[in-house]
Design an enzyme around this catalytic site. Sequence first.
Site, PDB file in Angstrom:
ATOM      1  N   ASP A  73     -60.929 -33.396 -29.038  1.00  0.00           N
ATOM      2  CA  ASP A  73     -61.534 -33.890 -30.584  1.00  0.00           C
ATOM      3  C   ASP A  73     -61.218 -35.486 -30.769  1.00  0.00           C
ATOM      4  OD1 ASP A  73     -58.917 -33.372 -31.540  1.00  0.00           O
ATOM      5  OD2 ASP A  73     -59.703 -33.057 -33.418  1.00  0.00           O
ATOM      6  N   ARG A 108     -48.231 -38.949 -22.896  1.00  0.00           N
ATOM      7  CA  ARG A 108     -49.084 -38.741 -23.784  1.00  0.00           C
ATOM      8  C   ARG A 108     -50.527 -38.847 -23.492  1.00  0.00           C
ATOM      9  NH1 ARG A 108     -48.234 -38.433 -28.886  1.00  0.00           N
ATOM     10  NH2 ARG A 108     -50.151 -39.606 -29.782  1.00  0.00           N
ATOM     11  N   LYS A 109     -51.585 -38.053 -23.701  1.00  0.00           N
ATOM     12  CA  LYS A 109     -52.922 -38.129 -23.265  1.00  0.00           C
ATOM     13  C   LYS A 109     -53.142 -39.487 -24.314  1.00  0.00           C
ATOM     14  CE  LYS A 109     -53.790 -34.185 -25.386  1.00  0.00           C
ATOM     15  NZ  LYS A 109     -54.542 -33.555 -26.142  1.00  0.00           N
ATOM     16  N   THR A 115     -51.378 -30.859 -25.067  1.00  0.00           N
ATOM     17  CA  THR A 115     -51.329 -31.356 -26.391  1.00  0.00           C
ATOM     18  C   THR A 115     -49.873 -32.285 -26.494  1.00  0.00           C
ATOM     19  OG1 THR A 115     -51.115 -30.596 -28.693  1.00  0.00           O
ATOM     20  CG2 THR A 115     -49.572 -29.253 -27.130  1.00  0.00           C
ATOM     21  N   ASN A 116     -50.491 -33.534 -27.414  1.00  0.00           N
ATOM     22  CA  ASN A 116     -49.522 -34.328 -27.615  1.00  0.00           C
ATOM     23  C   ASN A 116     -48.631 -33.935 -29.263  1.00  0.00           C
ATOM     24  OD1 ASN A 116     -50.397 -36.073 -25.695  1.00  0.00           O
ATOM     25  ND2 ASN A 116     -51.753 -37.424 -27.013  1.00  0.00           N
ATOM     26  N   ASP A 119     -57.211 -29.428 -25.874  1.00  0.00           N
ATOM     27  CA  ASP A 119     -56.493 -29.897 -26.859  1.00  0.00           C
ATOM     28  C   ASP A 119     -55.994 -29.020 -27.657  1.00  0.00           C
ATOM     29  OD1 ASP A 119     -55.155 -31.867 -28.349  1.00  0.00           O
ATOM     30  OD2 ASP A 119     -56.766 -32.066 -29.643  1.00  0.00           O
ATOM     31  N   ARG A 120     -55.246 -29.050 -28.448  1.00  0.00           N
ATOM     32  CA  ARG A 120     -54.805 -27.939 -29.491  1.00  0.00           C
ATOM     33  C   ARG A 120     -55.422 -28.366 -30.818  1.00  0.00           C
ATOM     34  NH1 ARG A 120     -48.948 -26.646 -31.458  1.00  0.00           N
ATOM     35  NH2 ARG A 120     -49.797 -28.157 -33.306  1.00  0.00           N
ATOM     36  N   ASP A 121     -54.667 -29.264 -31.441  1.00  0.00           N
ATOM     37  CA  ASP A 121     -55.065 -29.523 -32.979  1.00  0.00           C
ATOM     38  C   ASP A 121     -56.387 -30.013 -33.000  1.00  0.00           C
ATOM     39  OD1 ASP A 121     -52.400 -28.876 -33.901  1.00  0.00           O
ATOM     40  OD2 ASP A 121     -51.626 -30.777 -33.275  1.00  0.00           O
TER      41      ASP A 121
END
Length: 179
Positions: A137, A110-111, A60-61, A16-18
């Site tokens: 996360d 979306r995840k 990433t969403n 994931d990114r954020d």
Amino acid sequence: MDWKELIDNSWTLFLDRDGVINVRLIDDYVKNINEFRFLPGVLDAFEIFAGRFDKIIVVTNQQGVGKGLMTLETVDSIHDFMKKMIENQKGRVDAIYVCPQLKTEPDNFRKPSPKMAYMAKEVFPAIDFKKSIMIGDSNSDIEFGHNTGMHTILIGNEVTKSVADDRFDSLIQFANTLK
């Protein structure tokens, strides 16, 4: 034997990114390069990952696009910056998949939907989800990994409904276990 001991250069890493790669903005979105801040140790972690994983893929969403807060082109420029910084530190990202859709859109990917994992497998047919790790996360990240049969790692102290295979405080903490 600990499953992490089985990791070799045929494995794939999904991230994931954020909140994993960069600082998550609470109740907001990273809308431009100036708001993008790597979390401590992330660039060093990517250097370690580059030597251990066949493919490194970010999923990433980015609902801020669907809300009109930023464009997909802006997200792409943020990702170009992120990749360049990672590559400058001897790391790499092989692909980035973005879901710009709103949660409320029917048939969104979306995840926790596994659609972005299947998109990656279409491009990289050698991906074996049983030999893949999803690092995230949030609950949707861990469910995404479970929905494809990946090993899962939760970063941070978020309380999730889904149980991850492992939990670390940071990306570099996990990366250091692979040295």
